[in-house]
Design a protein around this motif. Structure first.
Motif, short mmCIF file in Angstrom:
data_model
loop_
_atom_site.label_atom_id
_atom_site.label_comp_id
_atom_site.label_asym_id
_atom_site.label_seq_id
_atom_site.Cartn_x
_atom_site.Cartn_y
_atom_site.Cartn_z
N UNK A 18 83.71 -46.03 -15.17
CA UNK A 18 83.05 -44.86 -14.98
C UNK A 18 81.60 -44.55 -15.49
N UNK A 19 81.83 -44.48 -17.05
CA UNK A 19 80.79 -44.40 -17.82
C UNK A 19 79.65 -45.54 -17.50
N UNK A 20 80.10 -46.71 -17.50
CA UNK A 20 79.27 -47.71 -17.08
C UNK A 20 78.53 -47.78 -15.84
N UNK A 21 79.21 -47.38 -14.67
CA UNK A 21 78.60 -47.27 -13.48
C UNK A 21 77.58 -46.03 -13.52
N UNK A 22 77.84 -45.14 -14.06
CA UNK A 22 76.96 -43.95 -14.15
C UNK A 22 75.72 -44.45 -14.94
N UNK A 23 75.93 -45.09 -16.07
CA UNK A 23 74.70 -45.50 -17.10
C UNK A 23 73.87 -46.53 -16.25
N UNK A 24 74.40 -47.19 -15.46
CA UNK A 24 73.78 -48.56 -14.59
C UNK A 24 72.86 -47.62 -13.43
N UNK A 25 73.57 -46.60 -12.68
CA UNK A 25 72.96 -46.19 -11.73
C UNK A 25 71.63 -45.29 -12.47
N UNK A 26 71.85 -44.62 -13.58
CA UNK A 26 70.91 -43.93 -14.26
C UNK A 26 69.79 -44.89 -14.52
N UNK A 27 69.89 -46.18 -15.12
CA UNK A 27 68.90 -46.87 -15.20
C UNK A 27 67.98 -47.08 -13.89
N UNK A 28 68.89 -47.27 -12.89
CA UNK A 28 68.25 -47.82 -11.67
C UNK A 28 67.30 -46.54 -11.10
N UNK A 29 67.82 -45.50 -11.29
CA UNK A 29 67.18 -44.19 -10.84
C UNK A 29 65.69 -44.20 -11.53
N UNK B 31 79.28 -43.25 -1.56
CA UNK B 31 80.52 -43.06 -0.80
C UNK B 31 80.62 -44.24 0.14
N UNK B 32 79.27 -44.82 0.61
CA UNK B 32 79.57 -45.96 1.45
C UNK B 32 79.84 -47.12 0.39
N UNK B 33 79.42 -47.32 -0.60
CA UNK B 33 79.97 -48.46 -1.40
C UNK B 33 81.54 -48.08 -1.75
N UNK B 34 81.89 -46.95 -1.96
CA UNK B 34 83.39 -46.65 -2.29
C UNK B 34 84.44 -46.96 -0.95
N UNK B 35 83.82 -46.70 0.26
CA UNK B 35 84.48 -47.25 1.34
C UNK B 35 84.45 -48.52 1.68
N UNK C 53 81.69 -53.13 -11.58
CA UNK C 53 82.11 -52.39 -12.65
C UNK C 53 83.29 -51.58 -12.11
N UNK C 54 83.56 -51.37 -10.91
CA UNK C 54 84.72 -50.65 -10.35
C UNK C 54 86.02 -51.41 -10.56
N UNK C 55 87.05 -50.71 -10.96
CA UNK C 55 88.53 -51.58 -11.05
C UNK C 55 88.88 -52.14 -9.62
N UNK C 56 89.63 -52.84 -9.67
CA UNK C 56 90.04 -53.40 -8.14
C UNK C 56 90.82 -52.39 -7.50
N UNK C 57 91.72 -51.63 -7.99
CA UNK C 57 92.27 -50.53 -7.47
C UNK C 57 92.06 -49.23 -8.45
N UNK C 58 91.03 -48.44 -7.96
CA UNK C 58 90.65 -47.43 -8.71
C UNK C 58 91.33 -46.05 -8.52
#
Length: 209
Positions: free
Chosen positions: A7-18, A56-60, A139-144
């Protein structure tokens, strides 16, 4: 707790991209400088909502499907590039027009219009969708767990909206606004040129396949 690190890794990566420069940054900065802080923040809210849509699309798993359907993905890239070219034309065309902030010659844009402009600009960039899909896939677990899927979209909103609120606040300050008024013509043309190049690059990359 095993999902906390992803979770923290995803948020950090998105922050860098933004935080990386792009059409969203140019748009929010230009709105904040040329109009008012509230309009820039409204655009930032639109950017945040666009980020939630991509998350949301990525999660789906829909973005992964989109990248496999080549013709649909290419069509979205061309459409997104066309929208950026439209924004570039609007900026370039209005570069020579005088701007009297708070005066009678031009009223501040509505907050709703600024919000929609921010949202559409964010959603028109399919490259952002691919970035989200790549980050989530890596970065997302296989079964989050369910809590992770529920927490991620609000956090993404805070990251995207928070960053662009900072941009809007910084560029709506007195000095940036005064500098913009002094050099409105060439600043608008520069912003339009950046938007146009991004749009052409998106379309050219699509046509090359």
């Amino acid at each position: 707790m095993d999902a906390l690190l992803p979770l923290l890794s995803i948020v950090a990566a998105i922050a860098i991209g933004a935080a990386s420069p792009g059409p969203s940054f140019v748009l929010v900065a230009r709105i904040a400088v040329a109009d008012r802080r509230a309009s820039g923040i409204a655009a930032a809210l639109g950017m945040g909502l666009g980020g939630v849509a991509f998350a949301s699309l990525a999660l789906a798993g829909l973005i992964a499907l989109l990248t496999r359907v080549e013709w649909l993905y290419l069509g979205l890239r061309v459409a997104g590039g066309g929208y950026l070219l439209y924004l570039a034309w609007r900026l370039w065309r209005g570069a020579g027009q005088p701007l009297a902030l708070g005066g009678a010659t031009e009223r501040p844009r509505s907050l709703r219009r600024a919000f929609v402009l921010g949202l559409v600009t964010q959603l028109s960039n399919p490259k952002t969708a691919v970035v989200y899909a790549g980050i989530f896939a890596a970065l997302l677990p296989v079964a989050p767990p369910l809590w992770l899927a529920l927490v991620l979209p609000p956090l993404i909103f805070c990251v995207e909206c928070g960053w662009y609120c900072i941009v809007a606040t910084a560029f709506s300050a007195a000095r940036p606004r005064a500098a913009y008024l002094r050099g409105k013509g060439w600043i608008d043309r520069l912003a339009g040129g950046v938007m146009g190049l991004l749009g052409l690059r998106l379309i050219a990359g699509s046509l090359r396949g």
